[in-house]
Design an enzyme around this catalytic site. Structure first.
Site, mmCIF file in Angstrom:
data_model
loop_
_atom_site.group_PDB
_atom_site.id
_atom_site.type_symbol
_atom_site.label_atom_id
_atom_site.label_comp_id
_atom_site.label_asym_id
_atom_site.label_seq_id
_atom_site.Cartn_x
_atom_site.Cartn_y
_atom_site.Cartn_z
ATOM 1 N N ASP A 173 0.755 -1.153 0.070
ATOM 2 C CA ASP A 173 -0.175 0.004 0.074
ATOM 3 C C ASP A 173 0.933 1.207 0.139
ATOM 4 O O ASP A 173 1.868 1.308 -0.843
ATOM 5 C CB ASP A 173 -1.116 -0.118 1.115
ATOM 6 C CG ASP A 173 -2.078 0.852 1.156
ATOM 7 O OD1 ASP A 173 -3.057 0.629 0.487
ATOM 8 O OD2 ASP A 173 -2.088 2.276 1.733
ATOM 9 N N TYR A 299 -3.237 10.735 0.959
ATOM 10 C CA TYR A 299 -3.789 10.737 -0.134
ATOM 11 C C TYR A 299 -3.675 12.237 -1.081
ATOM 12 O O TYR A 299 -3.345 12.440 -2.111
ATOM 13 C CB TYR A 299 -5.221 10.328 -0.333
ATOM 14 C CG TYR A 299 -5.254 8.800 -0.011
ATOM 15 C CD1 TYR A 299 -5.561 7.858 -1.020
ATOM 16 C CD2 TYR A 299 -5.324 8.367 1.508
ATOM 17 C CE1 TYR A 299 -5.508 6.651 -0.791
ATOM 18 C CE2 TYR A 299 -5.226 7.129 1.561
ATOM 19 C CZ TYR A 299 -5.534 6.070 0.520
ATOM 20 O OH TYR A 299 -5.660 4.943 0.759
ATOM 21 N N HIS A 353 -4.421 -7.855 0.229
ATOM 22 C CA HIS A 353 -3.850 -6.455 0.069
ATOM 23 C C HIS A 353 -3.127 -6.472 1.555
ATOM 24 O O HIS A 353 -1.989 -5.770 1.783
ATOM 25 C CB HIS A 353 -4.772 -5.370 0.153
ATOM 26 C CG HIS A 353 -4.532 -4.129 0.337
ATOM 27 N ND1 HIS A 353 -3.612 -3.566 -0.890
ATOM 28 C CD2 HIS A 353 -4.345 -3.016 1.096
ATOM 29 C CE1 HIS A 353 -3.529 -2.412 -0.704
ATOM 30 N NE2 HIS A 353 -3.667 -1.955 0.625
#
Length: 379
Positions: A173, A299, A353
């Site tokens: 990630d 982000y 993930h």
């Protein structure tokens, strides 16, 4: 040394406040079952909230976490960073394990313990598991601009503070994106790079044709973003608006994060893939530390790096890529080969993930095998 021993010490008042807020939840009216199609499954969430309120024991988790060696303090003239160090010892190769969102240092600890003890024929490593800036017990940045390149700088400063001139890096990630940046920034320090999430893909040269495999991959990713990518758009554009809700409602925070554990993991029964207490420990950490906004800003800041980072050539460190079966973000092997000095490619049969949390043994074995080759000069 600026880093000092650290203990987690939330008291009864913090948990009483959490319980009060859970009890006061104003639930939405959902008159028919939607499963996970429209977002977090209402029945699964309500059942988990009952468990969170009535049976989950944060203090047991806190005691368990405090058996590890935690360090925290200002690093490199910046904000305080937190890390857990396992298996410290002379002669051991240091490994830096990097988490992402909505994970935390907690998700990596089971695999880190295995790596620190030694897995299979691989040597035991000294494992450093930090909290990224603005996550967990690492202080939130005081100024804007903490994009992945700067996070990579902070992680290198942390390893230098710990006395490590050369070290291996593992990431998934955001940890993968930060790890790839580290390998570009610090070629003399990063002795090897292990990723389980595609990051740092080198762009095609002008005029170079798109292969059928890459074209299919790009189409697949575009379709996935259309169906599943709203969270990234929100956190990448307006994280602050979202954070008022997530920082005020524990059930809202749980719903936001739980959806990702379900959607990004290996297909199957959720509680066969994850331990409920482990998921709740991760979410409770976000709640108690109040880091919904500072974590989501990763982000936002990533989109505002100026100039934006574009990898033009592979970093020199040998690289391993683990393509876990349930990982929704994939990349064709030729793209990874173009972007890194790929020396090992593996496709574990289980895990997604959150592979280090879903399959800690498989994850640790994959990481250990690669870095054992690096240490022996065989990679």
């Amino acid at each position: 040394m600026a880093l000092q021993p650290f203990r987690i010490d939330f008291g009864e008042d913090a948990i009483a406040d959490l319980h009060r807020r859970i009890d006061a939840t104003r639930w939405p009216s959902i008159p028919f079952a939607t499963g996970w199609d429209a977002g977090t499954d209402d029945g699964v969430l309500r059942d988990l909230v009952r468990y969170w309120r009535g049976e989950f024991d944060w203090f047991q988790v806190q005691d368990s976490l405090n058996r590890f060696s935690h360090l925290r303090g200002p690093v490199g003239g910046g904000e305080a960073l937190h890390c857990v160090v396992l298996g410290a010892g002379e002669g051991r190769t240091p490994l830096l394990l990097l988490h992402g969102w909505p994970g935390s240092f907690i998700e990596l600890l089971p695999a880190a313990e295995l790596l620190a003890r030694g897995v299979g024929d691989a040597p035991a490593f000294e494992v450093v598991v930090p909290s990224l800036p603005g996550y967990g017990f690492s202080e939130a940045p005081r100024q804007p601009g903490m994009h992945p390149g700067r996070i990579a700088e902070r992680m290198h400063a942390l390893m230098a503070e710990l006395g490590h001139e050369r070290y291996g890096v593992q990431g998934g990630d955001w940890g993968s994106i930060v790890g790839a940046r580290l390998a570009h920034q610090q070629p003399e320090a990063v002795l090897g790079l292990h990723l389980n999430f595609p990051a740092g893909i080198v762009q095609r040269r002008p005029g170079e044709e798109l292969s059928d495999e890459e074209a299919a991959w790009r189409e697949q990713m575009a379709q996935w973003r259309e169906l599943e990518g709203a969270y990234g758009q929100i956190q990448g554009t307006k994280p602050q608006t979202l954070a008022y809700s997530l920082n005020d409602s524990p059930v809202g925070l749980l719903a936001w994060i739980l959806e990702k554990f379900e959607a990004w993991s290996e297909p199957g029964e959720l509680w066969e893939t994850f331990d409920r207490d482990a998921v709740l420990a991760n979410v409770t950490l976000y709640w108690l530390t109040g880091t919904a906004l500072s974590a989501a800003r990763t982000y936002y800041e990533s989109r505002r790096e100026s100039p934006p980072f574009r990898a033009s050539s592979p970093p020199p460190a040998p690289m391993a890529f683990a393509r876990f079966r349930g990982e929704p973000w994939t990349a064709p092997r030729p793209l990874v080969e173009r972007s890194f000095n790929l020396v090992r490619w593996s496709e574990p049969e289980h895990g997604g993930h959150f592979a280090a949390m879903e399959q800690p043994q498989l994850f640790a074995e994959d990481v250990a095998t690669f870095f054992a080759q690096v240490v022996a000069g065989e990679a």
